[in-house]
Design a protein around this motif. Structure first.
Motif, PDB file in Angstrom:
ATOM      1  N   GLY A 210      -3.684  -5.643  -0.346  1.00  0.00           N
ATOM      2  CA  GLY A 210      -3.120  -5.458  -1.677  1.00  0.00           C
ATOM      3  C   GLY A 210      -2.253  -6.641  -2.051  1.00  0.00           C
ATOM      4  O   GLY A 210      -1.932  -7.491  -1.225  1.00  0.00           O
ATOM      5  N   ALA A 211      -1.884  -6.692  -3.314  1.00  0.00           N
ATOM      6  CA  ALA A 211      -1.002  -7.744  -3.813  1.00  0.00           C
ATOM      7  C   ALA A 211      -0.230  -7.177  -4.990  1.00  0.00           C
ATOM      8  O   ALA A 211      -0.572  -6.125  -5.530  1.00  0.00           O
ATOM      9  CB  ALA A 211      -1.811  -8.971  -4.232  1.00  0.00           C
TER      10      ALA A 211
ATOM     11  N   ARG B  51      -5.244 -10.435  -2.552  1.00  0.00           N
ATOM     12  CA  ARG B  51      -5.688  -9.102  -2.122  1.00  0.00           C
ATOM     13  C   ARG B  51      -7.027  -9.180  -1.393  1.00  0.00           C
ATOM     14  O   ARG B  51      -7.231  -8.527  -0.365  1.00  0.00           O
ATOM     15  CB  ARG B  51      -5.782  -8.182  -3.338  1.00  0.00           C
ATOM     16  CG  ARG B  51      -6.406  -6.836  -3.059  1.00  0.00           C
ATOM     17  CD  ARG B  51      -6.132  -5.837  -4.164  1.00  0.00           C
ATOM     18  NE  ARG B  51      -6.279  -6.393  -5.495  1.00  0.00           N
ATOM     19  CZ  ARG B  51      -7.443  -6.530  -6.125  1.00  0.00           C
ATOM     20  NH1 ARG B  51      -8.570  -6.192  -5.507  1.00  0.00           N
ATOM     21  NH2 ARG B  51      -7.494  -7.010  -7.351  1.00  0.00           N
ATOM     22  N   GLU B  52      -7.949  -9.996  -1.918  1.00  0.00           N
ATOM     23  CA  GLU B  52      -9.275 -10.076  -1.305  1.00  0.00           C
ATOM     24  C   GLU B  52      -9.229 -10.757   0.061  1.00  0.00           C
ATOM     25  O   GLU B  52      -9.920 -10.328   0.997  1.00  0.00           O
ATOM     26  CB  GLU B  52     -10.234 -10.810  -2.244  1.00  0.00           C
ATOM     27  CG  GLU B  52     -10.584  -9.992  -3.479  1.00  0.00           C
ATOM     28  CD  GLU B  52     -11.638 -10.636  -4.351  1.00  0.00           C
ATOM     29  OE1 GLU B  52     -12.193  -9.938  -5.211  1.00  0.00           O
ATOM     30  OE2 GLU B  52     -11.914 -11.848  -4.173  1.00  0.00           O
TER      31      GLU B  52
ATOM     32  N   LEU C 115     -10.321  -9.126   3.776  1.00  0.00           N
ATOM     33  CA  LEU C 115     -11.271  -9.692   4.742  1.00  0.00           C
ATOM     34  C   LEU C 115     -10.792  -9.448   6.165  1.00  0.00           C
ATOM     35  O   LEU C 115     -11.583  -9.163   7.067  1.00  0.00           O
ATOM     36  CB  LEU C 115     -11.429 -11.199   4.510  1.00  0.00           C
ATOM     37  CG  LEU C 115     -12.198 -11.648   3.269  1.00  0.00           C
ATOM     38  CD1 LEU C 115     -12.164 -13.165   3.165  1.00  0.00           C
ATOM     39  CD2 LEU C 115     -13.635 -11.156   3.320  1.00  0.00           C
ATOM     40  N   GLU C 116      -9.488  -9.565   6.372  1.00  0.00           N
ATOM     41  CA  GLU C 116      -8.917  -9.351   7.698  1.00  0.00           C
ATOM     42  C   GLU C 116      -9.055  -7.900   8.137  1.00  0.00           C
ATOM     43  O   GLU C 116      -8.997  -7.585   9.319  1.00  0.00           O
ATOM     44  CB  GLU C 116      -7.437  -9.747   7.679  1.00  0.00           C
ATOM     45  CG  GLU C 116      -7.204 -11.212   7.317  1.00  0.00           C
ATOM     46  CD  GLU C 116      -5.747 -11.511   7.011  1.00  0.00           C
ATOM     47  OE1 GLU C 116      -4.920 -10.580   7.178  1.00  0.00           O
ATOM     48  OE2 GLU C 116      -5.438 -12.646   6.608  1.00  0.00           O
TER      49      GLU C 116
ATOM     50  N   ASP D 255      -2.854 -12.413 -17.998  1.00  0.00           N
ATOM     51  CA  ASP D 255      -2.063 -11.456 -17.223  1.00  0.00           C
ATOM     52  C   ASP D 255      -2.825 -11.182 -15.931  1.00  0.00           C
ATOM     53  O   ASP D 255      -3.877 -10.547 -15.938  1.00  0.00           O
ATOM     54  CB  ASP D 255      -1.874 -10.173 -18.034  1.00  0.00           C
ATOM     55  CG  ASP D 255      -1.058  -9.125 -17.295  1.00  0.00           C
ATOM     56  OD1 ASP D 255      -0.538  -9.433 -16.206  1.00  0.00           O
ATOM     57  OD2 ASP D 255      -0.945  -7.996 -17.809  1.00  0.00           O
ATOM     58  N   SER D 256      -2.297 -11.681 -14.820  1.00  0.00           N
ATOM     59  CA  SER D 256      -3.032 -11.582 -13.551  1.00  0.00           C
ATOM     60  C   SER D 256      -3.155 -10.139 -13.069  1.00  0.00           C
ATOM     61  O   SER D 256      -4.083  -9.797 -12.347  1.00  0.00           O
ATOM     62  CB  SER D 256      -2.329 -12.418 -12.482  1.00  0.00           C
ATOM     63  OG  SER D 256      -1.065 -11.860 -12.166  1.00  0.00           O
ATOM     64  N   VAL D 257      -2.197  -9.276 -13.437  1.00  0.00           N
ATOM     65  CA  VAL D 257      -2.071  -7.892 -12.962  1.00  0.00           C
ATOM     66  C   VAL D 257      -1.709  -7.885 -11.475  1.00  0.00           C
ATOM     67  O   VAL D 257      -0.745  -7.262 -11.069  1.00  0.00           O
ATOM     68  CB  VAL D 257      -3.322  -7.046 -13.256  1.00  0.00           C
ATOM     69  CG1 VAL D 257      -3.096  -5.590 -12.830  1.00  0.00           C
ATOM     70  CG2 VAL D 257      -3.680  -7.123 -14.738  1.00  0.00           C
ATOM     71  N   ASP D 258      -2.496  -8.516 -10.658  1.00  0.00           N
ATOM     72  CA  ASP D 258      -2.058  -8.951  -9.334  1.00  0.00           C
ATOM     73  C   ASP D 258      -2.900 -10.172  -8.977  1.00  0.00           C
ATOM     74  O   ASP D 258      -3.875 -10.481  -9.662  1.00  0.00           O
ATOM     75  CB  ASP D 258      -2.162  -7.847  -8.267  1.00  0.00           C
ATOM     76  CG  ASP D 258      -3.591  -7.405  -7.985  1.00  0.00           C
ATOM     77  OD1 ASP D 258      -4.537  -8.083  -8.432  1.00  0.00           O
ATOM     78  OD2 ASP D 258      -3.776  -6.378  -7.319  1.00  0.00           O
TER      79      ASP D 258
END
Length: 765
Positions: free
Chosen positions: A420-421, A262-263, A267-268, A254-257
């Motif tokens: 976020g994702a 998101r990472e 960075l941006e 289960d990736s959750v997100d």
């Protein structure tokens, strides 16, 4: 300059040089670590490729063995092999190294604990015979536990016991566990934090929490698992041994997100995370997903992102869970804006700062009594300090029972996310409690609200402030906007939708296919037993009425109106068995199929037993039930045919409690009165051969055809069906439909003679 100050300056410079040198050394060691981890991952990928190459070679060898030239060569050398066998006193093996269908696997009388747990780690590499042997050893070791085996069994592996009131991810997990516990026996295993408050909440909802570092004890507590779900990808690395402890289970992450998404976005935004570390984390995440049978994503966009990196992985959408009837919109103009989030999550930290420092002052300049509430757990000092600004109140952690009240005080929520994702829990919850949302594209990802219809979707802080001012001044119908947003979200995150998506992801859909003709009494008994005794959570019942005139049509219409799982197919003519079943097998092209006669009654757990047997190995194409007469005598435990056209129902009139009838066993064929066919089998060999229309020998033909294509048939003691044999078609083979039995056997022999299908064609018996 004094001597002392010179020494101090020298010492300071020396210390600075040392710190700088140490920092460079640490940086170099980090690079070496990342390089080593990447090399390890590449080595694992090379191993995986080598394994795929080996499988390809094995398939090529099997194709050669199945080829006509090989079979001709096998027949030509038969006399020489017969002489050799006589000299050696041994039976020759077939080209496919087959197990004789007439003999069950030889199982040891007892299984030691040491031997059993040594075997666990090797099961995934076992061939079919070894897997059958292991499955039977497992039953011996743990006991039959028939009540236990009837329900679906799910094991969730989590970093901590979910703290449902501290983070959106934990709240989602807690709610999914509750939903699945309605249809399955659910266990949660963790070696992380386990506060009694959260353990008690799970146990109150019949979720069994296990906290034990001895994984062997875990297997003793859970003798079987249909799926092991690793929540957050890194739990797979931390608990990889569980994939060996439960080799029969579907492995789900289960990736959750999507963490790498998101990472990379963070960075941006100037996050302290380095590009090298983000790339390494992405490689680890992809590696975890590749090790699974299936990955859960919370949005279609997240699913597409995963598939862009791993095109051949199975992805299912299992989103957040929110009821859209928590609270209706309040017309009371409070001019209050709410931000509610967990501040251990960095995107929330930056979003609330943008709201308080850039957006809210603009709103205040136009609406002097505007108020901003900042709520949520684990807030650092920079967030609590925002509460000292004019018009801003820091609320902090909100108890579960107090959540409705804080939403009741508010009119809008503004969520200016930079990273976020996945789907945003704070947005779903705000809409559920009657608020209208102002956010940007990142906040709207996975929801896709339409700007000015279901919310305000804008880019800059200035635009967010401008729309907030106009909304608070009454220029928009916020109630209507919220109602439209609720309708959209109810199709994504309602408990019913998420529960169905999760169950369908874990358990393939099964079409139970029944053909009936003018025996309403038998059909009613059959359907009542299915609806009463089927614990498998994802099935439908297709009933083909063959021109019935005894009230069956009316009964089926009435039953379908009461239970949407029942789907009548009402024909005006009697097409008997083969063709109606073929159409039903194709009606839902994604579903597995179970064929049932209308003159059977099923027992508790029957479908779970068939499903588990079929999915024990990729080499299994068909599974069948243990068939009993109504008085409890054994009717058959699988069947087999011989070269002279005769055959036998294995164990007929025997004692069904004997050990040989209580082991998962390979056989020649199983009866079409209770026959499970995997969709992958249908894709490989099709449906019933139409030359066996209208009935008889179609089931044996199907199983032996599957065998000729490398797919075995097994019979399981964990699925028991009572069959009123001959109640529909009679028992006289000289008349009626039963007369097709002899004619179709001749067709069977002509089609299958001398093929590698488990029949000893050299035998004269």
């Amino acid at each position: 300059m004094s001597f002392e100050s010179t020494n101090e300056e020298s010492a300071k410079n020396s210390l600075e040089h040392k710190v700088e040198a140490d920092a460079k050394k640490i940086q170099e060691l980090e690079k070496q670590l990342i390089s080593s981890q990447i090399n390890a991952r590449r080595a694992q990928e090379n191993l995986y490729k080598a394994y795929q190459d080996l499988q390809s070679r094995e398939r090529t060898i099997q194709e050669i063995k199945d080829s006509l030239s090989f079979r001709i060569g096998w027949m030509i050398t038969a006399p020489l092999r017969w002489i050799y066998d006589k000299i050696k006193g041994e039976a020759a093996n077939s080209p496919a190294n087959r197990i004789s269908a007439s003999h069950p696997v030889n199982h040891p009388a007892a299984v030691s604990e040491e031997h059993f747990f040594q075997s666990l780690s090797q099961v995934k590499q076992y061939d079919l015979a070894q897997k059958l042997d292991f499955a039977n050893q497992s039953k011996q070791y743990f006991g039959s536990a028939s009540e236990f085996n009837r329900a679906p069994i799910l094991l969730f592996v989590t970093p901590n016991v979910p703290a449902y009131d501290l983070s959106s991810g934990d709240k989602r997990l807690f709610r999914i566990l509750k939903l699945l516990s309605e249809s399955a026996t659910v266990y949660l295993f963790t070696l992380g934090e386990n506060p009694r408050k959260y353990v008690a909440a799970l146990e109150k909802n019949n979720i069994k929490v296990i906290i034990d570092e001895d994984l062997h004890n875990l297997r003793k507590s859970i003798p079987q698992a249909d799926a092991v779900i690793f929540c957050w990808y890194y739990t797979l690395f931390d608990n990889f041994e569980l994939t060996k402890i439960f080799p029969e289970a579907k492995i789900i992450v289960d990736s959750v997100d999507v963490h790498w998404l998101r990472e990379l976005r963070s960075l941006e935004d100037g996050n302290t995370l380095t590009r090298e570390r983000a790339d390494l984390n992405k490689e680890k995440e992809i590696l975890a997903y590749r090790a699974a049978n299936q990955v859960w994503a919370v949005t279609a966009q997240d699913g597409a992102e995963i598939l862009s990196e791993i095109p051949d992985i199975e992805v299912a959408i299992v989103s957040n869970v929110h009821r859209m009837d928590e609270q209706v919109y309040s017309d009371d103009p409070t001019n209050t804006i709410l931000f509610f989030g967990g501040y251990q999550h960095e995107p929330n930290l930056k979003a609330v700062q943008i709201l308080a420092e850039q957006i809210f002052p603009i709103i205040q300049s136009e609406i002097s009594n505007a108020k901003l509430l900042i709520a949520g757990s684990k807030a650092p000092p920079e967030v609590t300090a925002l509460g000292k600004r004019p018009g801003i109140e820091f609320v902090g952690f909100v108890k579960e029972e107090e959540i409705p009240e804080i939403y009741r005080k508010s009119q809008l929520t503004i969520i200016p996310l930079l990273a976020g994702a996945g789907i945003k829990g704070k947005i779903c919850e705000a809409v559920a409690y009657g608020l209208t949302v102002i956010t940007n594209e990142i906040g709207n990802e996975g929801i896709e609200f339409i700007h000015l219809e279901e919310g305000f979707i804008v880019s800059s802080p200035q635009e967010m402030a401008r729309y907030a001012i106009r909304a608070l001044q009454g220029e928009y119908d916020l109630k209507a906007m919220n109602e439209r947003a609720r309708r959209k979200l109810s199709q994504l995150v309602s408990p019913e939708i998420v529960q169905a998506n999760a169950l369908q992801a874990i358990f393939p859909a099964i079409s139970i296919c029944i053909v009936t003709w003018n025996r309403r009494d038998l059909l009613e008994q059959c359907l009542n037993s299915i609806l009463q005794h089927t614990s498998y959570p994802n099935f439908r019942i297709l009933v083909h009425s063959n021109g019935c005139t005894d009230g069956t049509r009316e009964y089926l219409r009435e039953l379908a109106a009461q239970d949407t799982r029942v789907e009548p197919i009402l024909s005006d003519t009697n097409e008997v068995f083969v063709r109606p079943n073929n159409r039903m097998m194709e009606q839902y092209p994604e579903s597995d199929v179970v064929l049932l006669n209308n003159d059977v009654e099923v027992s508790p757990g029957w479908l779970m037993g068939l499903y588990r047997a079929a999915y024990l190995s990729d080499e299994i194409g068909v599974s069948g039930s243990k068939i009993l007469y109504p008085d409890g005598t054994l009717q058959e435990f699988g069947s087999e045919l011989y070269a002279n056209g005769t055959g036998r129902n294995i164990g007929k009139f025997g004692d069904p409690t004997l050990p040989e009838f209580n082991q998962l066993t390979q056989c020649g064929y199983v009866s079409g009165c209770a026959m499970y066919i995997k969709r992958s089998t249908i894709e490989k060999i099709g449906t019933f051969d139409d030359q066996f229309h209208p009935c008889y020998c179609e089931d044996s033909d199907y199983c032996y055809t599957a065998r000729e294509h490398g797919l075995a048939t097994v019979v399981t003691p964990d699925s028991v069906v009572y069959h009123f044999e001959g109640a529909t078609s009679g028992t006289d083979t000289s008349s009626g439909f039963k007369a097709y039995q002899t004619a179709n056997m001749e067709k069977f022999l002509e089609k299958h003679r001398n093929k590698p299908n488990g029949i000893d064609w050299d035998s004269t018996n």
